[in-house]
Design a protein around this motif. Structure first.
Motif, PDB file in Angstrom:
ATOM      1  N   GLN A  68      20.165 -13.994  35.989  1.00 60.65           N
ATOM      2  CA  GLN A  68      20.318 -15.594  35.566  1.00 60.65           C
ATOM      3  C   GLN A  68      19.069 -15.440  34.293  1.00 60.65           C
ATOM      4  OE1 GLN A  68      20.276 -17.726  39.060  1.00 60.65           O
ATOM      5  NE2 GLN A  68      21.896 -17.545  39.575  1.00 60.65           N
ATOM      6  N   ARG A  69      18.200 -14.981  34.329  1.00 62.16           N
ATOM      7  CA  ARG A  69      16.827 -14.942  33.465  1.00 62.16           C
ATOM      8  C   ARG A  69      17.321 -14.035  32.050  1.00 62.16           C
ATOM      9  NH1 ARG A  69      13.734 -13.151  38.474  1.00 62.16           N
ATOM     10  NH2 ARG A  69      13.404 -10.852  37.079  1.00 62.16           N
ATOM     11  N   LEU A  70      18.046 -13.039  32.870  1.00 61.40           N
ATOM     12  CA  LEU A  70      18.541 -12.247  30.959  1.00 61.40           C
ATOM     13  C   LEU A  70      19.913 -13.074  30.749  1.00 61.40           C
ATOM     14  CD1 LEU A  70      18.247  -9.774  29.464  1.00 61.40           C
ATOM     15  CD2 LEU A  70      20.123  -8.661  31.117  1.00 61.40           C
ATOM     16  N   ALA A  71      20.473 -13.735  31.502  1.00 64.69           N
ATOM     17  CA  ALA A  71      21.609 -14.766  30.450  1.00 64.69           C
ATOM     18  C   ALA A  71      21.150 -15.969  29.683  1.00 64.69           C
ATOM     19  CB  ALA A  71      22.473 -15.344  32.034  1.00 64.69           C
ATOM     20  N   ALA A  72      19.912 -16.347  30.130  1.00 65.64           N
ATOM     21  CA  ALA A  72      19.151 -17.624  29.562  1.00 65.64           C
ATOM     22  C   ALA A  72      18.883 -16.472  28.391  1.00 65.64           C
ATOM     23  CB  ALA A  72      17.863 -18.346  30.646  1.00 65.64           C
ATOM     24  N   LEU A  73      17.923 -15.973  28.308  1.00 62.98           N
ATOM     25  CA  LEU A  73      17.426 -14.616  26.957  1.00 62.98           C
ATOM     26  C   LEU A  73      18.686 -14.604  26.180  1.00 62.98           C
ATOM     27  CD1 LEU A  73      15.192 -12.548  28.538  1.00 62.98           C
ATOM     28  CD2 LEU A  73      14.430 -14.583  27.414  1.00 62.98           C
ATOM     29  N   LEU A  74      19.817 -13.898  26.728  1.00 63.21           N
ATOM     30  CA  LEU A  74      20.608 -14.001  25.647  1.00 63.21           C
ATOM     31  C   LEU A  74      21.409 -15.013  24.995  1.00 63.21           C
ATOM     32  CD1 LEU A  74      23.027 -11.322  27.612  1.00 63.21           C
ATOM     33  CD2 LEU A  74      20.925 -10.680  26.072  1.00 63.21           C
ATOM     34  N   LYS A  75      21.528 -16.074  25.181  1.00 64.45           N
ATOM     35  CA  LYS A  75      22.274 -17.413  25.361  1.00 64.45           C
ATOM     36  C   LYS A  75      20.755 -18.478  24.286  1.00 64.45           C
ATOM     37  CE  LYS A  75      23.317 -22.210  26.671  1.00 64.45           C
ATOM     38  NZ  LYS A  75      23.596 -22.863  27.581  1.00 64.45           N
ATOM     39  N   ASN A  76      19.947 -18.032  24.652  1.00 64.25           N
ATOM     40  CA  ASN A  76      19.059 -18.073  23.548  1.00 64.25           C
ATOM     41  C   ASN A  76      19.016 -18.257  22.507  1.00 64.25           C
ATOM     42  OD1 ASN A  76      17.697 -20.147  25.691  1.00 64.25           O
ATOM     43  ND2 ASN A  76      16.223 -19.371  26.378  1.00 64.25           N
ATOM     44  N   ALA A  77      18.970 -16.578  22.206  1.00 60.62           N
ATOM     45  CA  ALA A  77      19.610 -15.631  21.087  1.00 60.62           C
ATOM     46  C   ALA A  77      20.390 -15.310  20.369  1.00 60.62           C
ATOM     47  CB  ALA A  77      18.744 -14.193  21.297  1.00 60.62           C
ATOM     48  N   GLY A  78      21.805 -16.265  20.967  1.00 63.42           N
ATOM     49  CA  GLY A  78      22.537 -16.320  20.733  1.00 63.42           C
ATOM     50  C   GLY A  78      23.917 -15.219  20.704  1.00 63.42           C
ATOM     51  N   ILE A  79      23.491 -14.701  21.774  1.00 64.41           N
ATOM     52  CA  ILE A  79      24.091 -13.009  21.883  1.00 64.41           C
ATOM     53  C   ILE A  79      25.387 -13.921  23.127  1.00 64.41           C
ATOM     54  CG2 ILE A  79      24.281 -10.803  22.691  1.00 64.41           C
ATOM     55  CD1 ILE A  79      21.069 -10.800  22.352  1.00 64.41           C
ATOM     56  N   GLY A  80      26.729 -13.108  22.665  1.00 64.25           N
ATOM     57  CA  GLY A  80      27.478 -13.825  23.706  1.00 64.25           C
ATOM     58  C   GLY A  80      27.970 -13.000  24.369  1.00 64.25           C
ATOM     59  N   ILE A  81      27.426 -12.388  25.397  1.00 61.85           N
ATOM     60  CA  ILE A  81      27.797 -11.059  26.072  1.00 61.85           C
ATOM     61  C   ILE A  81      27.537 -11.434  27.697  1.00 61.85           C
ATOM     62  CG2 ILE A  81      28.742  -9.555  24.239  1.00 61.85           C
ATOM     63  CD1 ILE A  81      25.733  -7.856  25.534  1.00 61.85           C
ATOM     64  N   LYS A  82      27.500 -10.375  28.724  1.00 67.88           N
ATOM     65  CA  LYS A  82      27.154 -10.762  29.563  1.00 67.88           C
ATOM     66  C   LYS A  82      26.309 -10.099  30.316  1.00 67.88           C
ATOM     67  CE  LYS A  82      30.655 -13.000  31.911  1.00 67.88           C
ATOM     68  NZ  LYS A  82      30.851 -14.137  32.392  1.00 67.88           N
ATOM     69  N   PRO A  83      25.106 -10.689  30.891  1.00 68.97           N
ATOM     70  CA  PRO A  83      23.864  -9.797  31.808  1.00 68.97           C
ATOM     71  C   PRO A  83      24.235  -8.296  31.751  1.00 68.97           C
ATOM     72  CG  PRO A  83      23.862 -12.529  32.573  1.00 68.97           C
ATOM     73  CD  PRO A  83      25.185 -11.935  31.834  1.00 68.97           C
ATOM     74  N   SER A  84      25.247  -8.284  32.735  1.00 62.24           N
ATOM     75  CA  SER A  84      26.038  -7.191  32.801  1.00 62.24           C
ATOM     76  C   SER A  84      25.961  -6.158  32.189  1.00 62.24           C
ATOM     77  CB  SER A  84      26.840  -6.921  34.169  1.00 62.24           C
ATOM     78  OG  SER A  84      27.800  -7.557  33.873  1.00 62.24           O
ATOM     79  N   GLU A  85      27.068  -6.963  31.170  1.00 64.38           N
ATOM     80  CA  GLU A  85      27.098  -5.931  29.733  1.00 64.38           C
ATOM     81  C   GLU A  85      25.975  -6.144  28.798  1.00 64.38           C
ATOM     82  OE1 GLU A  85      31.900  -8.729  29.293  1.00 64.38           O
ATOM     83  OE2 GLU A  85      29.550  -8.250  27.827  1.00 64.38           O
ATOM     84  N   TYR A  86      24.982  -6.177  28.811  1.00 66.49           N
ATOM     85  CA  TYR A  86      23.580  -6.047  27.721  1.00 66.49           C
ATOM     86  C   TYR A  86      22.746  -5.222  28.437  1.00 66.49           C
ATOM     87  CZ  TYR A  86      19.673  -6.474  25.390  1.00 66.49           C
ATOM     88  OH  TYR A  86      18.179  -6.456  24.234  1.00 66.49           O
ATOM     89  N   PHE A  87      22.663  -4.881  30.110  1.00 68.00           N
ATOM     90  CA  PHE A  87      22.180  -4.495  31.166  1.00 68.00           C
ATOM     91  C   PHE A  87      22.774  -3.129  30.735  1.00 68.00           C
ATOM     92  CE2 PHE A  87      21.657  -1.883  34.997  1.00 68.00           C
ATOM     93  CZ  PHE A  87      19.957  -2.216  35.012  1.00 68.00           C
ATOM     94  N   ALA A  88      24.189  -2.362  30.942  1.00 74.27           N
ATOM     95  CA  ALA A  88      24.995  -1.381  30.943  1.00 74.27           C
ATOM     96  C   ALA A  88      24.647  -0.350  29.677  1.00 74.27           C
ATOM     97  CB  ALA A  88      26.136  -1.371  30.919  1.00 74.27           C
ATOM     98  N   LEU A  89      24.723  -1.545  28.442  1.00 70.76           N
ATOM     99  CA  LEU A  89      24.059  -0.777  27.186  1.00 70.76           C
ATOM    100  C   LEU A  89      22.800  -0.716  27.275  1.00 70.76           C
ATOM    101  CD1 LEU A  89      25.465  -3.756  24.789  1.00 70.76           C
ATOM    102  CD2 LEU A  89      26.107  -1.835  25.161  1.00 70.76           C
ATOM    103  N   LEU A  90      21.926  -1.303  27.265  1.00 72.49           N
ATOM    104  CA  LEU A  90      20.005  -0.738  27.699  1.00 72.49           C
ATOM    105  C   LEU A  90      20.148   0.563  28.384  1.00 72.49           C
ATOM    106  CD1 LEU A  90      18.481  -3.782  28.335  1.00 72.49           C
ATOM    107  CD2 LEU A  90      18.425  -1.775  26.509  1.00 72.49           C
TER     108      LEU A  90
END
Length: 313
Positions: A68-90
């Motif tokens: 949820q914290r990562l979702a808030a960061l992604l939303k504020n950055a204007g990145i339209g992907i799920k937190p799990s997707e971003y975590f998988a990329l990392l």
């Protein structure tokens, strides 16, 4: 004769059961269709929702506090992907960095893992901050036009809430997204002050905060709202012009502040490739002390340069 009657009765019963089953199926289909027609107008359709790449783990991670914290960061950055997707990329990037550090830079365990983790951690934080700042800058450039639109709306007899809804329809992202959320908060019955506070929680825009404070104070005090909004549009344009000049004058210094701390690291990696085992003396007591001193000095220098170039308008 009795056998023929028995076959006839069984056949008749089978036909009756089939007809009754088709009748019940038709009744069920009709009732379901009526229920769907009744519920369809009041159902909320979520736009932009995307399925997670990893079904079970992705959905579980998205519900966790970290997700949820990562979702808030992604939303504020204007990145339209799920937190799990971003975590998988990392995670993929972390594995790639570990492979490169171990096989091409000849770093031994656990130095290769530590360097990969540090690179991914710092790179992700800088990337999200850069995307957020880019979104804020784009929003700030749209605010003067929004102030003029609100001023024209007030002159036409509309109130501030109707003007905000009009701005949400007329503007392009990111202002469209921000003012759509603002209009939604007002429709829920929140006050204008609470609605702006909710928007500003994850959006560090000084210009938007200034605009919201001006509208709130002017609304409470009374007066010519249209004239205040016109003056606000000119003020925001002047602030944007000054900020652009400051960014141009401090760009070189900021670039040096970003590149300078990494130069010793890059030089050490190159030497480690040329001379395998170059980093081994760092893991002695004296080497660890010297490394801590160097890291501390570079950190202090980076903070000082960042403070000097952080000119507030």
């Amino acid at each position: 004769m009795d056998r023929n009657w028995l076959i006839l009765l069984v056949s008749a019963g089978a036909v009756f059961c089939m007809i009754w089953g088709l009748y019940c199926l038709g009744i069920y289909y009709t009732n379901t269709k009526k229920l769907w027609k009744t519920l369809k107008p009041i159902m909320v359709k979520r736009k932009g929702e995307r399925s997670s790449l990893f079904l079970w783990f992705g959905n579980w991670y998205d519900r966790t506090e970290s997700g949820q914290r990562l979702a808030a960061l992604l939303k504020n950055a204007g990145i339209g992907i799920k937190p799990s997707e971003y975590f998988a990329l990392l995670a993929l990037l972390f594995g790639l960095c570990c492979y490169l550090a171990h096989n091409f830079l000849d770093l031994f365990f656990p130095l290769d893992i530590f360097c990969a983790y540090l690179l991914v951690k710092i790179g992700s934080a800088r990337f999200l901050k850069m995307k957020q700042q880019k979104l804020v800058d784009a929003l700030n450039r749209q605010l003067p036009d929004i102030c003029r639109l609100l001023s024209s709306s007030v002159k036409a007899g509309l109130n501030i809430q109707q003007g905000i809804e009009l701005a949400a329809r007329e503007q392009k992202p990111p202002a469209q997204t921000v003012f759509t959320e603002l209009a939604h908060q007002l429709q829920l019955g929140n006050t204008l002050e609470n609605a702006f506070s909710h928007i500003m929680e994850g959006l560090p825009s000084k210009e938007l905060r200034l605009m919201g404070s001006t509208i709130i104070v002017q609304r409470k005090a009374g007066g010519n709202m249209a004239r205040v909004l016109e003056e606000m549009s000119q003020t925001l344009e002047n602030r944007d012009r000054v900020n652009q000049e400051l960014r141009g004058k401090t760009a070189e210094t900021k670039f040096v502040a970003m590149v300078l701390p990494f130069m010793p690291i890059i030089a050490g990696l190159v030497l480690n490739i040329s001379f395998p085992g170059f980093f081994l003396p760092l893991f002695t007591p004296l080497g660890l002390i010297l490394a801590a001193v160097v890291i501390g000095i570079e950190t202090v220098g980076f903070i000082l340069i960042a403070k000097i170039t952080d000119i507030r308008v």
